[in-house]
Motif scaffolding. Structure first.
Motif, PDB file in Angstrom:
ATOM      1  N   ASP A 178       0.834  -1.105   0.005  1.00 64.17           N
ATOM      2  CA  ASP A 178       0.181  -0.077  -0.069  1.00 64.17           C
ATOM      3  C   ASP A 178       0.884   1.135  -0.012  1.00 64.17           C
ATOM      4  O   ASP A 178       2.100   1.393   0.548  1.00 64.17           O
ATOM      5  N   ASP A 179       0.384   2.209  -0.513  1.00 59.16           N
ATOM      6  CA  ASP A 179       1.034   3.780  -0.506  1.00 59.16           C
ATOM      7  C   ASP A 179       2.346   3.313  -1.059  1.00 59.16           C
ATOM      8  O   ASP A 179       3.038   4.286  -0.584  1.00 59.16           O
ATOM      9  N   GLU A 234      -4.477   4.390  -6.639  1.00 58.68           N
ATOM     10  CA  GLU A 234      -5.443   5.023  -5.887  1.00 58.68           C
ATOM     11  C   GLU A 234      -5.559   6.454  -5.662  1.00 58.68           C
ATOM     12  O   GLU A 234      -4.564   7.113  -6.312  1.00 58.68           O
TER      13      GLU A 234
HETATM   14 MG    MG Z   1      -2.820   3.533   0.386  1.00 56.80          MG
END
Ligand code: MG
Ligand code: C2E
Ligand code: MG
Ligand code: MG
Length: 277
Positions: A178-179, A234
């Motif tokens: 993530d990220d 995202e």
């Molecule tokens: Mg994220």
């Protein structure tokens, strides 16, 4: 010490240190009351497959409705829980709750549920068993669950974390980084741990449609291919960003352009409205 898995919401008790943990007025007592009053919840944000616009899955996002302060961001209370040692308890609650609620959303059999996991949870020797137990209780196949891991400072260097990740793989659970592109979610992690999916942080696409951002995402697309990962972007907020990402061959996208995080009932309504179109 290992946390006990709460068998239902009423048994979820958090014992926070009595001193205020945060300058914004959120302290041990208010968060404990939140759990007692069942004020924690989960919202679901759709993840869209760019090739055909299908709903590939939903990301579960923890929510806290504070009686006076309103919505408290997980960016505030998740770090608090990590510091006070209660992230395991909250994480287990989110996992169990979202898997239980997911039946209402898992219309097509390959819809996936993505759940955020703190690296601290991966250091618990019982975590893979906890995940297996939650899946069994919800009657869901492991392949339908994906764990999103972030803040991965030295993720690959901790022996227990590596064992947990191997156990989760053996179970058949998907893993997403993530990220990616900000903070500790970095290239060193990719060199050490294999992931099914790379989630580009929204900071990397905020510049779209600027040419520099286009080139950067194209390069990330090549890297994801080389490492056998799907690429999810995202924070997609505009129709133009969505079009560019589709042209660049991004596999999946998530963001306000498609839908914000929705409470379960709204997510079900959204899904039906979309199916009817
Ligand atoms: Mg994220
Ligand atoms: P994340 O996992 O990267 O989740 C995406 C965040 O971006 C969510 O914020 C989501 O509401 C927001 N977002 C989605 N689409 C857009 C968009 O188009 N534009 C913008 N500006 N933002 C968008 P949220 O729900 O406030 O969660 C923040 C972070 O808190 C999450 O980031 C995740 O790291 C953490 N978090 C949330 N729930 C949990 C949980 O159950 N466990 C753990 N360990 N962390 C959680
Ligand atoms: Mg996430
Ligand atoms: Mg984040």
């Amino acid at each position: 010490e290992r946390f006990a898995l709460p068998s239902d919401d009423a048994e979820l008790w958090l014992f926070w240190p009595p001193d205020p943990l945060c300058a914004c007025g959120i302290d041990a007592t208010t968060l404990r009351h939140a759990t007692e009053a069942n004020l924690l919840g989960v919202s679901y944000q759709p993840q869209i497959r760019m090739s055909d616009g299908a709903v590939a899955g939903f990301e579960a996002l923890a929510r806290w409705h504070h009686p006076e302060l309103g919505e408290v961001s997980p960016e505030v209370f998740i770090p608090l829980a990590e510091k006070s040692g209660h992230i395991g308890l909250i994480g287990a609650w989110v996992l169990r709750r979202s898997l239980a609620e997911f039946g209402a959303l898992a219309g097509s059999c390959d819809t996936r549920l993505a759940v955020n996991v703190s690296p601290l949870q991966l250091r618990d020797a019982g975590f893979a068993d906890l995940v297996a137990g939650c899946l069994a209780d919800a009657g869901r196949p492991a392949a339908q669950l994906e764990l999103e891991i972030t803040e991965t400072a030295r993720l690959g260097e901790d022996a227990q974390t590596r064992r947990t990740l191997a156990d989760l793989r053996a179970l058949g659970v998907g893993l997403a980084l993530d990220d990616f592109g900000t903070g500790y979610s970095n290239f060193a992690t990719l060199a050490q741990v294999s992931f099914d999916r790379l989630k580009l942080d929204r900071a990397l696409i905020a510049g779209l449609p600027a040419d520099r951002s286009v080139r950067l995402i194209r390069a990330m697309r090549h890297m994801a291919d080389a490492l056998g990962m799907e690429l999810l972007v995202e924070g997609v907020e505009t129709v133009e960003q969505a079009r560019i990402l589709r042209d660049l061959g991004c596999d999946l996208a998530q963001g306000y352009h498609f839908a914000p995080p929705l409470v379960l009932a709204d997510a079900v309504t959204w899904l039906h409205a979309r199916g009817a179109r």
